[in-house]
Design a protein around this motif. Structure first.
Motif, PDB file in Angstrom:
ATOM      1  N   VAL B  65       0.798  -1.200  -0.181  1.00  0.00           N
ATOM      2  CA  VAL B  65       0.102  -0.181  -0.046  1.00  0.00           C
ATOM      3  C   VAL B  65       1.034   1.247   0.076  1.00  0.00           C
ATOM      4  O   VAL B  65       1.712   1.393   0.886  1.00  0.00           O
ATOM      5  N   LEU B  66       0.696   2.242  -0.943  1.00  0.00           N
ATOM      6  CA  LEU B  66       1.171   3.565  -0.948  1.00  0.00           C
ATOM      7  C   LEU B  66       0.435   4.687  -0.652  1.00  0.00           C
ATOM      8  O   LEU B  66       0.787   5.813  -0.452  1.00  0.00           O
ATOM      9  N   VAL B  67      -1.035   4.607  -1.152  1.00  0.00           N
ATOM     10  CA  VAL B  67      -1.841   5.437  -0.734  1.00  0.00           C
ATOM     11  C   VAL B  67      -3.108   4.970  -0.061  1.00  0.00           C
ATOM     12  O   VAL B  67      -3.462   3.832  -0.262  1.00  0.00           O
ATOM     13  N   VAL B  68      -3.657   5.756   0.906  1.00  0.00           N
ATOM     14  CA  VAL B  68      -4.659   5.225   1.533  1.00  0.00           C
ATOM     15  C   VAL B  68      -5.900   6.444   1.894  1.00  0.00           C
ATOM     16  O   VAL B  68      -5.538   7.393   1.492  1.00  0.00           O
ATOM     17  N   ARG B  69      -7.033   5.917   1.825  1.00  0.00           N
ATOM     18  CA  ARG B  69      -8.170   6.940   2.444  1.00  0.00           C
ATOM     19  C   ARG B  69      -8.162   7.267   3.725  1.00  0.00           C
ATOM     20  O   ARG B  69      -8.510   6.139   4.412  1.00  0.00           O
ATOM     21  N   VAL B  81       0.886   7.254   2.098  1.00  0.00           N
ATOM     22  CA  VAL B  81       0.736   6.566   3.082  1.00  0.00           C
ATOM     23  C   VAL B  81       1.875   7.010   4.281  1.00  0.00           C
ATOM     24  O   VAL B  81       1.665   7.141   5.224  1.00  0.00           O
ATOM     25  N   PHE B  82       2.680   7.759   3.787  1.00  0.00           N
ATOM     26  CA  PHE B  82       3.840   8.258   4.908  1.00  0.00           C
ATOM     27  C   PHE B  82       3.249   9.629   5.294  1.00  0.00           C
ATOM     28  O   PHE B  82       4.295  10.091   6.308  1.00  0.00           O
ATOM     29  N   SER B  83       2.282   9.980   4.960  1.00  0.00           N
ATOM     30  CA  SER B  83       1.428  11.198   5.709  1.00  0.00           C
ATOM     31  C   SER B  83       0.353  10.635   6.501  1.00  0.00           C
ATOM     32  O   SER B  83      -0.381  11.313   7.081  1.00  0.00           O
ATOM     33  N   THR B  84       0.379   9.282   6.787  1.00  0.00           N
ATOM     34  CA  THR B  84      -0.853   8.629   7.653  1.00  0.00           C
ATOM     35  C   THR B  84       0.043   7.529   8.491  1.00  0.00           C
ATOM     36  O   THR B  84       1.137   7.237   8.491  1.00  0.00           O
ATOM     37  N   SER B  86      -1.490   4.634   8.966  1.00  0.00           N
ATOM     38  CA  SER B  86      -2.032   3.150   8.674  1.00  0.00           C
ATOM     39  C   SER B  86      -1.081   2.260   8.769  1.00  0.00           C
ATOM     40  O   SER B  86       0.299   2.279   8.496  1.00  0.00           O
ATOM     41  N   PRO B  87      -1.738   0.972   9.246  1.00  0.00           N
ATOM     42  CA  PRO B  87      -0.674   0.008   9.542  1.00  0.00           C
ATOM     43  C   PRO B  87      -0.207  -0.563   8.192  1.00  0.00           C
ATOM     44  O   PRO B  87       0.886  -1.423   8.201  1.00  0.00           O
ATOM     45  N   ASP B  88      -1.060  -0.457   7.172  1.00  0.00           N
ATOM     46  CA  ASP B  88      -0.579  -0.929   5.783  1.00  0.00           C
ATOM     47  C   ASP B  88       0.382   0.064   5.047  1.00  0.00           C
ATOM     48  O   ASP B  88       0.003   1.212   5.005  1.00  0.00           O
ATOM     49  N   ARG B  89       1.596  -0.452   4.943  1.00  0.00           N
ATOM     50  CA  ARG B  89       2.645   0.543   4.430  1.00  0.00           C
ATOM     51  C   ARG B  89       3.776  -0.446   4.213  1.00  0.00           C
ATOM     52  O   ARG B  89       3.866  -1.659   4.497  1.00  0.00           O
ATOM     53  N   PRO B  90       4.742   0.135   3.411  1.00  0.00           N
ATOM     54  CA  PRO B  90       5.964  -0.680   2.985  1.00  0.00           C
ATOM     55  C   PRO B  90       6.653  -1.641   4.011  1.00  0.00           C
ATOM     56  O   PRO B  90       6.924  -2.871   3.685  1.00  0.00           O
ATOM     57  N   ASN B  91       7.156  -0.983   5.289  1.00  0.00           N
ATOM     58  CA  ASN B  91       7.818  -1.420   6.439  1.00  0.00           C
ATOM     59  C   ASN B  91       6.869  -1.168   7.517  1.00  0.00           C
ATOM     60  O   ASN B  91       6.736  -0.090   8.052  1.00  0.00           O
TER      61      ASN B  91
END
Lengths: 134, 134
Positions: B65-69, B81-84, B86-91
């Protein structure tokens, strides 16, 4: 086994662990976070002035360390490493709070960062109010 | 390749990701950090009442995941995703600020922790003043 994939690398004038500041508020220089093209979509929404938590992999660390002598008082007994911020620890993940100074595509310039040039970046998160309230 | 070695595991009543609180201040229950005997020496100097940063490996996350709502506003466009958080992310490294409630050998009881039962612990650090000042 857990494996991390670097999402970028720190570009910094700091090259020598012995002379590097230990914390970002101790005169660490500005640095550039250089991200890999693969994570480009994850970088949108960064804003100049925002505070970020940068997680790095302190690749020059000794992972066999469980007790350390705090630099603040060399006469004190050794301290359990999980009660310190020593870079030498079983999983040497660095945690750095920085402010975004400039954004240029995959290159993000940030305020004082105490990581050595070439340090892998593994995650970036926004600072939340709950991080800074007690 | 970077490999992490878990130093322990979270023991929690939370077992279902869908019903778990997203942050520790949203009613997350107390939990127990159960450390491996190998890191026992690193645990000395923990104190009841101290604030700790617990770093976990969110093993149930989607790493593609790289973008989330953002859940705060489903009408907003997707966010990098790096501005959130979210548990779903590259690491998927989880970052949790908790207070020590009780210490019993390798078992440390802590205040509200939003990680699922069985989540690997990869590091613990003390909270510093520089983490909470702007």
């Amino acid at each position: 086994m857990i494996t991390l994939s670097p999402i970028g690398v720190v570009e910094s004038p700091l090259t020598d662990r012995k002379t590097a500041p230990k914390q970002g508020d101790e005169g660490a220089p500005e640095a550039v976070l250089v991200f890999t093209p693969e994570v480009r979509d994850g970088l949108r929404d960064f804003e100049v002035g925002a505070w970020l938590l940068v997680l790095t992999w302190l690749h020059r660390s000794n992972r066999d360390v469980l007790v350390v002598r705090p630099r603040s008082d060399r006469n004190r007994p050794q301290t359990g490493v999980f009660s310190t911020r020593s870079p030498d620890r079983p999983n040497p993940i660095g945690l750095h709070r920085v402010q975004v100074l400039a954004i240029d595509g995959l290159r993000i310039r940030v305020s004082g960062l105490e990581a050595l040039d070439g340090t892998p970046i593994v995650d970036v998160k926004p600072v939340l109010d709950t991080d800074i309230e007690r």
